[in-house]
Motif scaffolding. Structure first.
Motif, short mmCIF file in Angstrom:
data_model
loop_
_atom_site.label_atom_id
_atom_site.label_comp_id
_atom_site.label_asym_id
_atom_site.label_seq_id
_atom_site.Cartn_x
_atom_site.Cartn_y
_atom_site.Cartn_z
N UNK A 84 0.71 -1.18 0.17
CA UNK A 84 -0.09 -0.02 -0.04
C UNK A 84 1.02 1.16 -0.13
N UNK A 85 1.88 1.16 0.72
CA UNK A 85 2.65 2.30 1.03
C UNK A 85 4.15 2.47 0.07
N UNK A 86 4.56 1.32 0.16
CA UNK A 86 6.11 1.30 -0.42
C UNK A 86 6.07 1.73 -2.04
N UNK A 87 5.40 1.05 -2.83
CA UNK A 87 5.32 1.42 -4.19
C UNK A 87 5.15 2.91 -4.29
N UNK A 88 4.21 3.49 -3.61
CA UNK A 88 3.95 4.95 -4.02
C UNK A 88 5.26 5.66 -3.43
N UNK A 89 5.69 5.30 -2.42
CA UNK A 89 6.79 6.06 -1.74
C UNK A 89 7.97 5.91 -2.77
N UNK A 90 8.31 4.78 -3.20
CA UNK A 90 9.31 4.34 -4.04
C UNK A 90 9.27 5.24 -5.60
N UNK A 91 7.73 5.15 -6.15
CA UNK A 91 7.77 6.30 -7.13
C UNK A 91 8.13 7.72 -7.08
N UNK A 92 7.64 8.23 -5.81
CA UNK A 92 7.90 9.65 -5.65
C UNK A 92 9.30 9.76 -5.29
N UNK A 93 10.23 8.72 -4.60
CA UNK A 93 11.56 8.70 -4.26
C UNK A 93 12.22 8.66 -5.72
N UNK A 94 12.10 7.80 -6.50
CA UNK A 94 12.31 7.96 -7.93
C UNK A 94 12.35 9.24 -8.63
N UNK A 95 11.18 9.57 -8.62
CA UNK A 95 10.86 10.96 -9.29
C UNK A 95 11.72 12.04 -8.96
N UNK A 96 11.84 12.34 -7.54
CA UNK A 96 12.41 13.40 -6.93
C UNK A 96 13.91 13.30 -6.37
N UNK A 97 14.36 12.26 -6.21
CA UNK A 97 15.73 11.83 -5.54
C UNK A 97 16.56 10.97 -6.80
N UNK A 98 15.84 9.89 -7.23
CA UNK A 98 16.51 9.20 -8.05
C UNK A 98 16.63 7.65 -7.78
N UNK A 99 16.96 6.67 -8.83
CA UNK A 99 16.82 5.32 -8.33
C UNK A 99 17.78 4.62 -7.29
N UNK A 100 18.87 5.51 -7.47
CA UNK A 100 19.89 5.23 -6.28
C UNK A 100 19.46 4.96 -4.74
N UNK A 101 18.41 6.41 -4.53
CA UNK A 101 17.95 6.40 -3.41
C UNK A 101 17.28 5.32 -2.66
N UNK A 102 16.59 4.58 -3.75
CA UNK A 102 15.72 3.61 -3.37
C UNK A 102 16.64 2.47 -3.02
N UNK A 103 17.72 2.07 -3.69
CA UNK A 103 18.60 0.77 -3.50
C UNK A 103 19.37 1.21 -2.13
N UNK A 104 19.72 2.48 -1.71
CA UNK A 104 20.22 2.47 -0.53
C UNK A 104 19.19 2.26 0.65
N UNK A 105 18.16 2.51 0.54
CA UNK A 105 17.01 2.40 1.46
C UNK A 105 16.61 0.88 1.63
N UNK A 106 16.76 0.24 0.65
CA UNK A 106 16.43 -1.25 0.66
C UNK A 106 17.67 -1.90 1.14
#
Length: 422
Positions: A177-199
């Protein structure tokens, strides 16, 4: 009279709530649940980020499907060995090693993005995503049977099993419910690398939780080797027709429906005209439907579970077919709720029925076959990706979904052994 009626309804609602969340009274289950959330948060974020990243780099649905295929090969090849490990080794240790290895894989992608190696300016660099998909598939194939098989050892009471599995599914769906939307906004405003550091950090959080998990079973080493144990497990399964039927129907459901999640970038970008945020919202809304389904199942008694499993196939197939052919954003959002609801029924009821009827000494090996369904999802995604290159993504996914509806109706009519399972 009205006051007494209201008091009765209040007591029933309270009893309903206590029944729904009763597995959380078990402190060991709470530790397990925390570790599972860490792992599933990472997996949900990576699934969206990895598929969107490779589609952005290549623009090919076929390559997107091929990446899923690369993830599935080791998962399928090693899952049976993972089942043997689950039946012979303390499951806590398997989970610890698996989570730590997953953190290393996630960090490798993050560093590739940070250094600029994995980028559109380096056209062949998408091999990193394929290679790490293979590595992740290897880890999951060896680890996931232990994660599935440990639940009955934690709750111990068979009557609590569906509640514990439903609450675990609810946790996963809450993250959807929350992770995909958060991931989408994180990619859009920070970048893909931020997602992988969070994971990476989320996997490490799972390691911390699992380190507090007590040992839940004895190590039972047999005299034979791994292949002998696998053959013994398969021989056992051939005698259990009810379990085989549930596994078979679950396999059909997963192969025909789950590819839509792996091919969601095509729907979000090309069919609905949305960006990363839109894709994240679609997957989150699907998670909302799945979470609602998990809560309902956690509250139900252990009755008519076979019929509910078959009904989940009809519901999910119908909703997914309508979603596939929709190009209207609000309608697609409404339909994907019911897709998630049916998916929750398939995951929870299939898992519960298999674990309920299997004998303890074969649990890990049988659950390894249950988990192989999700490896075969990638084969379905690969086939759907190739088919979409010819007929379009809507026809490809829609035809898969309509096939499931037909097969589910036939199973309701002609497979009373599943229909009558409690």
């Amino acid at each position: 009279m009205d006051r007494r009626l209201n008091q009765y309804r209040g007591r029933e609602r309270a009893r309903f709530g206590l029944h729904t969340f009763r597995s959380f009274k078990n402190p060991v289950f709470r530790i397990y649940f925390g570790g599972m959330l860490g792992q599933m948060l990472s997996m949900n974020m990576q699934m969206l980020a990895r598929s969107l990243l490779i589609y952005t780099l290549t623009g090919s649905a076929a390559i997107l499907g091929a990446m899923s295929f690369a993830n599935a090969i080791p998962m399928l090849a090693l899952s049976l060995f993972g089942g043997v490990i689950a039946d012979r080794v303390q499951k806590k240790y398997v989970l610890l090693v698996g989570q730590a290895a997953s953190a290393v894989v996630s960090l490798a992608v993050a560093l590739s993005l940070t250094t600029g190696y994995l980028s559109a300016e380096n056209p062949g660099s998408w091999w990193v995503l394929v290679a790490t998909s293979v590595a992740q598939g290897t880890i999951l194939g060896l680890m996931m049977p232990s994660r599935q098989a440990i639940v009955p050892e934690i709750v111990r009471d068979e009557e609590e099993l569906m509640n514990a599995i439903s609450l675990s599914t609810m946790g996963m769906n809450t993250l959807r419910l929350f992770a995909p939307a958060a991931t989408g906004f994180l990619i859009a405003y920070v970048g893909f690398e931020a997602v992988y550091y969070v994971t990476t950090g989320s996997y490490l959080m799972a390691v911390i939780f699992i380190s507090f998990l007590p040992l839940t079973s004895r190590i039972t080493l047999s005299g034979g080797g791994a292949m002998a144990d696998i053959k013994e497990g398969l021989a056992y399964l051939r005698k259990k027709v009810d379990i085989l039927l549930v596994l078979g129907f679950g396999l059909v459901m997963v192969v025909l429906t789950m590819p839509y999640m792996l091919l969601m970038p095509v729907f979000a970008l090309d069919v609905l005209g949305k960006g990363p945020e839109g894709m994240g919202i679609l997957m989150s809304v699907s998670g909302a439907g799945a979470m609602a389904g998990s809560l309902v199942l956690a509250s139900l008694p252990n009755k008519k579970r076979g019929m509910m499993l078959l009904g989940s196939g009809v519901l999910m197939g119908s909703a997914l077919a309508a979603f596939a052919f929709s190009s209207i954003w609000p309608l697609s959002l409404a339909l994907v709720v019911f897709v998630g609801l049916g998916q929750s029924g398939q995951m929870t009821l299939g898992n519960t029925l298999v674990q309920y009827y299997v004998d303890d000494e074969y649990r890990g090996r049988v659950m390894s076959i249950f988990f192989m369904q999700f490896g075969l999802t990638s084969f379905g995604a690969f086939a759907a990706g190739l088919l979409s290159e010819v007929v379009g993504i809507q026809v490809a996914i829609g035809s898969f979904a309509l096939t499931l509806v037909g097969l589910s109706i036939l199973a309701i009519i002609f497979l009373p052994r599943i229909r009558n399972l409690d």
